[in-house]
Design an enzyme around this catalytic site. Structure first.
Site, PDB file in Angstrom:
ATOM      1  N   GLY A  52       0.732  -1.151   0.113  1.00 63.16           N
ATOM      2  CA  GLY A  52       0.056   0.110  -0.079  1.00 63.16           C
ATOM      3  C   GLY A  52       0.804   1.368   0.185  1.00 63.16           C
ATOM      4  N   ASP A 111      -4.282   1.229  11.169  1.00 61.99           N
ATOM      5  CA  ASP A 111      -5.760   0.799  11.269  1.00 61.99           C
ATOM      6  C   ASP A 111      -5.697   0.099  12.852  1.00 61.99           C
ATOM      7  OD1 ASP A 111      -8.516  -0.110  11.319  1.00 61.99           O
ATOM      8  OD2 ASP A 111      -8.283  -0.892   9.461  1.00 61.99           O
ATOM      9  N   LYS A 139      -6.278   5.997  11.357  1.00 60.93           N
ATOM     10  CA  LYS A 139      -7.732   5.517  11.784  1.00 60.93           C
ATOM     11  C   LYS A 139      -7.614   5.208  13.473  1.00 60.93           C
ATOM     12  CE  LYS A 139     -10.560   3.536   8.099  1.00 60.93           C
ATOM     13  NZ  LYS A 139     -11.059   2.313   7.520  1.00 60.93           N
TER      14      LYS A 139
HETATM   15  C1  PRP Z   1      -2.811  -2.450   5.200  1.00 62.24           C
HETATM   16  C2  PRP Z   1      -1.659  -1.148   5.310  1.00 62.24           C
HETATM   17  C3  PRP Z   1      -1.023  -1.328   6.479  1.00 62.24           C
HETATM   18  C4  PRP Z   1      -2.039  -2.328   7.276  1.00 62.24           C
HETATM   19  C5  PRP Z   1      -2.645  -1.634   8.447  1.00 62.24           C
HETATM   20  O1  PRP Z   1      -1.849  -3.327   4.555  1.00 62.24           O
HETATM   21  O2  PRP Z   1      -1.007  -0.952   4.258  1.00 62.24           O
HETATM   22  O3  PRP Z   1      -0.043  -2.025   6.214  1.00 62.24           O
HETATM   23  O4  PRP Z   1      -3.125  -2.807   6.481  1.00 62.24           O
HETATM   24  O5  PRP Z   1      -3.646  -2.551   8.993  1.00 62.24           O
HETATM   25  P1  PRP Z   1      -3.341  -2.594  10.759  1.00 62.24           P
HETATM   26  O6  PRP Z   1      -2.854  -1.286  11.311  1.00 62.24           O
HETATM   27  O7  PRP Z   1      -4.712  -2.881  11.132  1.00 62.24           O
HETATM   28  O8  PRP Z   1      -2.491  -3.607  10.746  1.00 62.24           O
HETATM   29  P2  PRP Z   1      -2.787  -4.822   3.658  1.00 62.24           P
HETATM   30  O9  PRP Z   1      -2.672  -5.790   4.777  1.00 62.24           O
HETATM   31  O10 PRP Z   1      -4.088  -4.467   3.613  1.00 62.24           O
HETATM   32  O11 PRP Z   1      -1.740  -4.676   2.667  1.00 62.24           O
HETATM   33  P3  PRP Z   1      -1.347  -3.950   1.401  1.00 62.24           P
HETATM   34  O12 PRP Z   1      -0.471  -2.866   1.888  1.00 62.24           O
HETATM   35  O13 PRP Z   1      -0.738  -4.858   0.366  1.00 62.24           O
HETATM   36  O14 PRP Z   1      -2.673  -3.332   0.689  1.00 62.24           O
END
Ligand code: PRP
Length: 191
Positions: A52, A111, A139
């Site tokens: 991301g 998150d 968030k």
């Molecule tokens: C998303 C984002 C963070 C993580 C945050 O990654 O990029 O790394 O979630 O969430 P958290 O605070 O609840 O741990 P994701 O796992 O969706 O993978 P991506 O980056 O490949 O989209």
């Protein structure tokens, strides 16, 4: 005329734009200036959490004026176990050592905080000179593990957002803004 939607138009799956491309650009310029001032006379290793954060890091790196190097780390959660344990699996580790370096972790969204808490702990154990976190979005109402975000772009409401690196099923990362995904879009795919 083509039926394709240019990325500059609002995507048909997006309910509304939360943060425009212009707002993102302006905030990144501010973050870049602040980071450059804070690390004046130093060098910096930017660590991108894949996937991301790649969009944000590409723009952030160009807004920083001190010398930067870049590293990339990819992690994967163990499905629902991550929710309780905070354990994530390293899919791709950094190519370089962080020992003695000023490390700035670059994330697109915080998150629950579980991913960042894990990665920050991992990198801390490798003895960097300093370790800070820069997240484009936050968030705070979803937090399960406290993490200190040293540089934060925007606080988001608890809605399903995509764009500017944020995905749904790996789509929408290329949208130049952050928007709320229409519920019909993700309701569909669950049957
Ligand atoms: C998303 C984002 C963070 C993580 C945050 O990654 O990029 O790394 O979630 O969430 P958290 O605070 O609840 O741990 P994701 O796992 O969706 O993978 P991506 O980056 O490949 O989209």
């Amino acid at each position: 005329m083509s039926d394709l939607h240019p990325v500059t138009d609002i995507h048909p799956d997006i309910d509304r734009i939360l943060i425009s491309q212009e707002e993102i650009n302006a905030r990144i310029a501010e973050l870049g200036a602040q980071i450059s001032a804070d690390y004046q006379g130093e060098e910096l290793l930017l660590v991108c959490i894949l996937k991301g954060a790649f969009v944000f890091m590409a723009d952030l790196a160009r807004a920083i004026t001190v010398p930067v190097q870049t590293g990339f780390i990819a992690v994967s959660s163990y499905g629902h176990s991550t929710q309780s344990s905070g354990v994530v699996r390293i899919m791709k580790d950094l190519d370089q050592s962080v020992e003695g370096q000023n490390v700035l972790i670059v994330e697109d969204i915080v998150d629950t905080g579980l991913t960042l808490a894990y990665i920050a702990s991992l990198l801390h154990d490798r003895h960097p000179k300093s370790l800070k976190i820069c997240a484009l979005t936050n968030k705070p109402q979803c937090r399960k593990k406290e993490v200190t975000i040293d540089y934060c772009g925007f606080v988001l409401p608890n809605e399903f957002v995509v764009g500017y690196g944020l995905d749904y099923q790996d789509y929408y990362r290329n949208l130049p803004y952050i928007g709320v995904l229409k519920p019909s879009r993700y309701a569909q795919s669950h049957g």
